[in-house]
Design an enzyme around this catalytic site. Sequence first.
Site, PDB file in Angstrom:
ATOM      1  N   CYS A 155     -16.722 -32.873 -39.780  1.00 38.66           N
ATOM      2  CA  CYS A 155     -16.077 -32.619 -38.488  1.00 38.66           C
ATOM      3  C   CYS A 155     -14.688 -33.256 -38.453  1.00 38.66           C
ATOM      4  CB  CYS A 155     -16.924 -33.176 -37.335  1.00 38.66           C
ATOM      5  SG  CYS A 155     -18.519 -32.368 -37.176  1.00 38.66           S
TER       6      CYS A 155
ATOM      7  N   ASP B 267     -18.880 -24.155 -37.366  1.00 42.95           N
ATOM      8  CA  ASP B 267     -17.876 -24.830 -36.553  1.00 42.95           C
ATOM      9  C   ASP B 267     -16.492 -24.242 -36.757  1.00 42.95           C
ATOM     10  OD1 ASP B 267     -17.621 -26.049 -39.046  1.00 42.95           O
ATOM     11  OD2 ASP B 267     -18.576 -27.896 -38.364  1.00 42.95           O
TER      12      ASP B 267
ATOM     13  N   CYS C  35     -19.790 -20.251 -40.151  1.00 39.03           N
ATOM     14  CA  CYS C  35     -19.957 -21.564 -40.774  1.00 39.03           C
ATOM     15  C   CYS C  35     -20.572 -22.571 -39.823  1.00 39.03           C
ATOM     16  CB  CYS C  35     -18.615 -22.112 -41.218  1.00 39.03           C
ATOM     17  SG  CYS C  35     -17.921 -21.193 -42.573  1.00 39.03           S
TER      18      CYS C  35
ATOM     19  N   CYS D 126     -20.732 -28.766 -32.924  1.00 37.12           N
ATOM     20  CA  CYS D 126     -21.622 -29.774 -32.377  1.00 37.12           C
ATOM     21  C   CYS D 126     -20.841 -30.854 -31.647  1.00 37.12           C
ATOM     22  CB  CYS D 126     -22.454 -30.376 -33.490  1.00 37.12           C
ATOM     23  SG  CYS D 126     -21.456 -31.025 -34.815  1.00 37.12           S
TER      24      CYS D 126
END
Lengths: 285, 390
Positions: free
Chosen positions: A106, A37, A35, A62
Amino acid sequence: MWFYSEKVKELFKNPKNVGEIENPDAVGEVGNIICGDALRLTLRIDKKTNKILDAKFQTFGCASAIASSSALTEMIKGKTIDEAARITNKDIAEYLGGLPNEKMHCSVMGMEALEAAIANYRGAPFKKETVGEEKIVCKCFSVTDKKIIRAIKENNLRTVEEVTNFTKAGGGCGKCKPEIEKLLKEFWEKEETKKVHPKEPIKKKLTNLQRISLIQETIEREIRPQLKADGGDIELLDIEGNKVYVKFLGTCLGCPATGVTLKALVESKLKEFVDTDIRVEEVKE
Amino acid sequence: MKKVIYVDNNATTKVAPEVFEAMKPFLTDEYGNPSSMHTFGGKVAKYIEQAREAIADLLGASDPSEIIFTSGGTESDNTAIMSTLRSYPDKKHIITTKVEHSAVLNLCHYLETIGYRVTYLGVNSEGLIDINELKSAIDQDTAVISIMYANNETGVIFPIEEIAEIARIRGVVFHTDAVQAVGKIPFKLTELPVDLLSLSGHKLHAPKGIGALYVRKGTRFTPLVIGGHQEHGRRGGTENVAGIVGLGVACQLAKQAMGEERTRIKALRDKLERAILEKIPHTRINGHPQYRLPNTTNIGFEFIEGEAILLMLDEKGICASSGSACTSGSLTPSHVLKAMGVPFTFIQGSIRFSLSRYNSEEDIDYIIKNLPPIIARLREISPYGKERVS
């Protein structure tokens, strides 16, 4: 290029609490390498007070994923499990001084890892398992309907694009976009019916005289003062059924904005206080 | 000022000082319109023709009239494909690859929505197409084959000579997007049966906003940009004189650098690549090791994510790029690396370094020194790669 906040940059460059607690009291794992992350959160918890003594993270992802993970660990240290459980993805994003829209997922990952860890502390397996009732909507990123609906609800999401920003669902092949659209529609339709509409006072049908005086009152109280503040004024000329004829005076004369004033102020106030069917028309001489 | 090591030359390049100097008069005193009747404007036209000759010379084209100036690579690609489709209105089939630049790929996606049929050829793990697949894809309905000369992300060079020959024998117009190749490797179009070829100025040290399309004599052409009589009616719009002059000089410089400079750049690229593979474990080169542009390397770092690598490099003043999902905002990694089947543990952590003649040995040493600790640090943060790849 992404424009990250100073806080995101700082926590990315010098992340706090990187690593793994040995023999942790709780572990939360979310995401995976396919995916793009993944986050592994380990906690040391005081069993007597349920206080989080230490938190460490490992993140594949990231800059904003790393910063979100680091922020999360900072936010939960010293809190009790119950206090920590109230932290949402919004809190994480706020702590970071905001995240670009496309990176909101995130912060969601941080919240999910925390939830998984708390559930694990309370006896669940450390990997979030998909329970029977959930359905994978986005196959590219394994996002379930439950996760999507929750994100819609907690972040007041209205479009498929927003759902993608927060959950990644729909961001791969895009085949599930119609399904996300459907979830959005269903959710907001349900919300609409759930909404407790303030009980509308049963309006007694006004007599013509009552109606005229109510219109006059409303003009005096709600409308005229606002116009006078700008050096203008208004005159009520006539009332014919639902039609109210007015004339602008003073600086309103020749003001190019009277059309807007007529609708946005005069008509909307009369609709609000007298009758929703009222139409106002300006008489020019 | 912070030190800048620019190794992102496949994205764009520095305008060569000679190019800038040559352009200056046309942005100041020599502002005339080449179409004007008066001498002040008309005299500018000869500089445009000189530039056209320089481009034809770099490409090894038989005649400067085969060059049309455009606004850049995207317009050249669009012109080439649309022109051919309009010139053969009965044919509704296009052949291209899965790894094209979006200027071709997204145009093809659009054409599919208005009734065209598109074959997207796949690539193998080294980034090369299967020639037999191409051969069997061609049919009576095929209007154009558009295959890039070299890939922007990996630098992989396609067997254009072979492809062009197949197209020629089968009587299908062949276009190649050579934006990444022109200026980096030698061309001789008199011996290469390409019908249409796109190039872009800012990839070879000319400014952004200027490009060209090579149209072989005898190729049917219908303009995309319709307007004035400029470019012999093949591209309307007052000429970008300064840009055209700049592109001409950039092509002259590129031709001069084709010998020793090209060898030097390749040596630097190879040094960088070797050092990285040697110093950093769990690393791989994406793309065919030989059939590659001399300036490009695409390296996959396992277990970590590209955006994080780029930002850490940025801290050190190193400018590179990545095919990772996070950098593009699209959530999915590079379509090129996916088409090549790059393993999922590597794909998000793939970084492209692309050099130019302005890079020095010191630049490369600086990267070699600064990269390993960055990779090590990110792997420390990553939950993967510690005997626990799940």
